[in-house]
Design a protein around this motif. Structure first.
Motif, PDB file in Angstrom:
ATOM      1  N   ASP A  92       9.344  10.474   4.862  1.00 33.47           N
ATOM      2  CA  ASP A  92       8.944   9.729   6.037  1.00 33.47           C
ATOM      3  C   ASP A  92       9.884   8.891   6.828  1.00 33.47           C
ATOM      4  O   ASP A  92       9.580   8.095   7.755  1.00 33.47           O
ATOM      5  CB  ASP A  92       7.580   8.950   5.897  1.00 33.47           C
ATOM      6  N   PHE A 149       0.551   4.159  -2.827  1.00 32.02           N
ATOM      7  CA  PHE A 149       0.494   5.783  -2.350  1.00 32.02           C
ATOM      8  C   PHE A 149       1.245   6.579  -3.149  1.00 32.02           C
ATOM      9  O   PHE A 149       1.284   7.536  -3.465  1.00 32.02           O
ATOM     10  CB  PHE A 149       0.303   5.629  -0.773  1.00 32.02           C
ATOM     11  N   VAL A 184      -2.857   6.958   6.701  1.00 27.76           N
ATOM     12  CA  VAL A 184      -3.744   7.291   5.472  1.00 27.76           C
ATOM     13  C   VAL A 184      -5.316   6.655   5.908  1.00 27.76           C
ATOM     14  O   VAL A 184      -5.061   5.644   6.424  1.00 27.76           O
ATOM     15  CB  VAL A 184      -3.342   6.713   4.125  1.00 27.76           C
ATOM     16  N   THR A 239       0.809  -1.306   0.107  1.00 31.42           N
ATOM     17  CA  THR A 239       0.220  -0.177  -0.129  1.00 31.42           C
ATOM     18  C   THR A 239       0.904   1.178  -0.088  1.00 31.42           C
ATOM     19  O   THR A 239       0.542   2.251  -0.576  1.00 31.42           O
ATOM     20  CB  THR A 239      -0.754   0.141   1.299  1.00 31.42           C
TER      21      THR A 239
END
Ligand code: AMP
Length: 214
Positions: free
Chosen positions: A162, A35, A59, A31
């Motif tokens: 991140d 994204f 998210v 995922t």
């Protein structure tokens, strides 16, 4: 074979997921990668996901669950898949269980790659990625042939936003609060395969495949 990868961000589950996908010839569905691809293309989903990802937050489930359920319903998933980074909340896990049980099944294994927080913080500080082709490196463990340059496409490597230290701490606390409870969720179902993620990559892979079978 349907596999869910559990473990903290930076535990090496992405690397193992890719190796498992090759071995069992099933798709690797990350995922985080989905994204990031959407962010790069500037899609509405990418724009919405960015604010959460840059802060190290999750998210929202409304943007995540249908995306995954749709993906695993495609033709290339008929023999199974590896979910990497999903589920990340109990709600996501329940939605996945519901969708699979409506087809009379469930996942086969939840592989838990266990690494203590201190090692994760050290590992993530060294992580680099290619903004152009998505290849990942580590300054110590998987260095590119030429420092700071992608082996595959020659672009300059970057540190993901991140993966910056402050965001990593936030991602770890989000993990402990929201994602770690999934361990008990799958343990109760008898589906957990535990492996020590501090071992070298090949050893971790062998420990997993010894349990999953040929
Ligand atoms: P990853 O590459 O798996 O570490 O994911 C990077 C970021 O994408 C996470 O920190 C979240 O912001 C977001 N993300 C990925 N998967 C999920 C998910 N299943 N639920 C919510 N957010 C997610």
């Amino acid at each position: 074979m349907k596999i869910v990868m559990l473990g903290a961000p930076g535990a090496g589950k992405g690397t193992q997921a890719k190796m498992l996908a090759d071995k069992y010839a099933i798709p690797h569905i990350s995922t985080g990668d989905i994204f990031r691809a959407n962010m790069k293309e500037g899609t509405p989903l990418g724009k919405k996901a960015k604010e959460f990802m840059d802060a190290g937050a999750l998210v929202p489930d409304e943007l995540t669950v249908d995306l995954v359920l749709d993906r695993i319903g495609r033709e290339d998933c008929k023999n199974g898949y590896i979910l990497d980074g999903f589920p990340r909340t109990i709600n996501q896990a329940e939605k996945l269980t519901e969708a699979l049980s409506s087809q009379g099944g469930d996942i086969d294994f939840a592989v838990n790659v266990d690494v203590p927080d201190e090692s994760i913080i050290k590992r993530m500080a060294g992580r680099r990625m290619c903004p152009s082709c998505g290849a990942s490196y580590h300054v110590v463990n998987i260095p590119p042939k030429k420092e700071g340059v992608c082996d595959r496409c020659g672009a300059d490597l970057i540190t993901r936003k991140d993966d910056q230290p402050e965001t990593v701490k936030n991602r770890l606390s989000v993990y402990h609060e929201q994602t770690q409870p999934l361990y008990d969720y799958y343990k109760e179902k008898g589906l957990v395969v535990d492996v020590d993620g501090t071992k070298p990559m090949e050893e971790v892979f062998k420990a997993i495949t010894d349990r999953l079978g040929e």
